[in-house]
Scaffold this motif. Sequence first.
Motif, PDB file in Angstrom:
ATOM      1  N   THR A 193      13.013  26.238  30.051  1.00  0.00           N
ATOM      2  CA  THR A 193      12.479  25.547  31.224  1.00  0.00           C
ATOM      3  C   THR A 193      13.029  24.134  31.335  1.00  0.00           C
ATOM      4  O   THR A 193      13.057  23.558  32.421  1.00  0.00           O
TER       5      THR A 193
ATOM      6  N   ASN B 278      12.713  31.350  34.556  1.00  0.00           N
ATOM      7  CA  ASN B 278      11.620  30.851  33.705  1.00  0.00           C
ATOM      8  C   ASN B 278      10.948  29.629  34.326  1.00  0.00           C
ATOM      9  O   ASN B 278      10.671  28.647  33.647  1.00  0.00           O
TER      10      ASN B 278
ATOM     11  N   VAL C 233       5.486  29.426  33.541  1.00  0.00           N
ATOM     12  CA  VAL C 233       5.142  29.958  32.224  1.00  0.00           C
ATOM     13  C   VAL C 233       3.635  29.872  32.040  1.00  0.00           C
ATOM     14  O   VAL C 233       3.041  28.812  32.224  1.00  0.00           O
TER      15      VAL C 233
ATOM     16  N   THR D 100       6.262  34.862  31.793  1.00  0.00           N
ATOM     17  CA  THR D 100       7.095  33.972  32.587  1.00  0.00           C
ATOM     18  C   THR D 100       7.480  34.626  33.909  1.00  0.00           C
ATOM     19  O   THR D 100       7.424  35.851  34.061  1.00  0.00           O
TER      20      THR D 100
ATOM     21  N   GLY E   4       5.844  29.047  25.808  1.00  0.00           N
ATOM     22  CA  GLY E   4       6.575  29.923  26.702  1.00  0.00           C
ATOM     23  C   GLY E   4       7.711  30.621  25.982  1.00  0.00           C
ATOM     24  O   GLY E   4       7.606  30.997  24.828  1.00  0.00           O
TER      25      GLY E   4
END
Length: 503
Positions: free
Chosen positions: A128, A299, A302, A317, A495
Amino acid sequence: MGRRMVWWRALAAAGAALCATAALPAQATAAGTPDPYAFAEDATRVEGMPSTTGTVRLAPGKTYRSSIREGGKLYYRLELGDGANAYVSATAVPRLGTAVASAEGVKVTVQDANGHRCSSETARFGPTGSPRPLTAWASRQIGRDPYMCQEAGTYYVLVERVGTVASPQGTQGAQGSQGTLGSQRSQKSQKSQESSGEAWGLELGYVLEPPLKQAGSTSAPEAWNSTSPAAVSGDAKRRRGGTSFTTASAVAQGVWEETDGIRAGQTLYYRVPVDWGQQLYATAELGGSGSGDDGYVGNALVMSLYNPVRGFVDDATAGYDGRQRSADLDPMPPVRYDNRFARDDRMSGMRFAGWYYLALHLGAPVAERFGDGPFGLTLRVGVAGSAAEGPGYRGASEPVGVFEITAADQETAESGSVGGATGAGGESGGAAGPGTAEASDGTRGIGDDPTAMKLVAVAGIGTGSLLVLGLGVWTVVARRRTGVVAAGQGVAVKGPGHGAPRR
């Protein structure tokens, strides 16, 4: 006209003198930047040591606040009996705007006095690319290994910053985090970004789980209902998410719509009461951007699940292309004591009743294509099954009540109060608000800090009525510049960057 100008200059000078005398952090609050994590108000400040020599002892049921620098390794001490299970969590909090790498993160290990590892876990930022708080946990568990970490004595908690510092992804994440402040990504804002060499804040939680009155099975359950239930439907109720574990907003089964939406780089916390024998289901829906951009961010959203001691359980995700998207947690096993003996982390994490935490993070890179937001956010929560009897503990947990759900807890979840949960070593916490939220460097604005206001009053009395009048004007200005700190930014979610299993 000349006299009026002189009068106002005198007021300004008096205000400036008072600022210097009280040593109040006006610069930190002037930018109006929200704190990325609402640290527990009752957290005790401690300093970790680079080795086990001279370490501070952590007391069970308490929350602690510390800090860790790049490449740092910090030790803290535990004194454990021969029957209780000990759980320690560490939430690392980078400053807003910090450049981070996807492999960078925090690792927590519990060791015995001979340096043998009882358990460990690593949490990383992942793809991310967002600077945000990360939470990892480790434990000393009775019965898992008959030869290691079973005796009473001294144990140590090791907290480490791991991974690389510089990467293109990390740089992108730092720039994207400007979206959480609602500011333009200008050259000036880029120069003001903090480097990864800055210290990260740490919040440490320490929970003791008492032994059972009567020992039971040491094998994980072999069968449970893993079928996905029908989607939770109905009219949505509005809730405002919290900024940390201690300020998480309570929600029960139903559909919940985030009051303020979610911004790029932001994380919102919610907590759900889950009793023994019950199963938890959750879906997060991110609304469309309406920008017409046809780009894509992988992504982007999350959703992470943490247990009552802030232990990571699982995550889900979803990518984002400007249209509504959803992230669904896989069906969780029913909460059972014997789950702890499972090899699978998802089952092992569902080992006790209590408040379970859902942390929803929207990646900072979303701002690059779709703007800062806010974006609509809907949470669908399901809790299946009737509450069952607990395993029968011999004694109380520390803090008390971490592993039980009461009728008052259920009522709290229905009413949707913010904060007030006990667990992970904290007393009841309140909602982050004008009187409690700290600036990103741990300081407070004068308009929001009771202690600062006392300094104002004392200084005002000693300086005279003119200074008091000038101070009144200055305080109004300070409050306008500070504003009300709303939802926290960039909070902890492992995540897809979650580390290795705790085996």
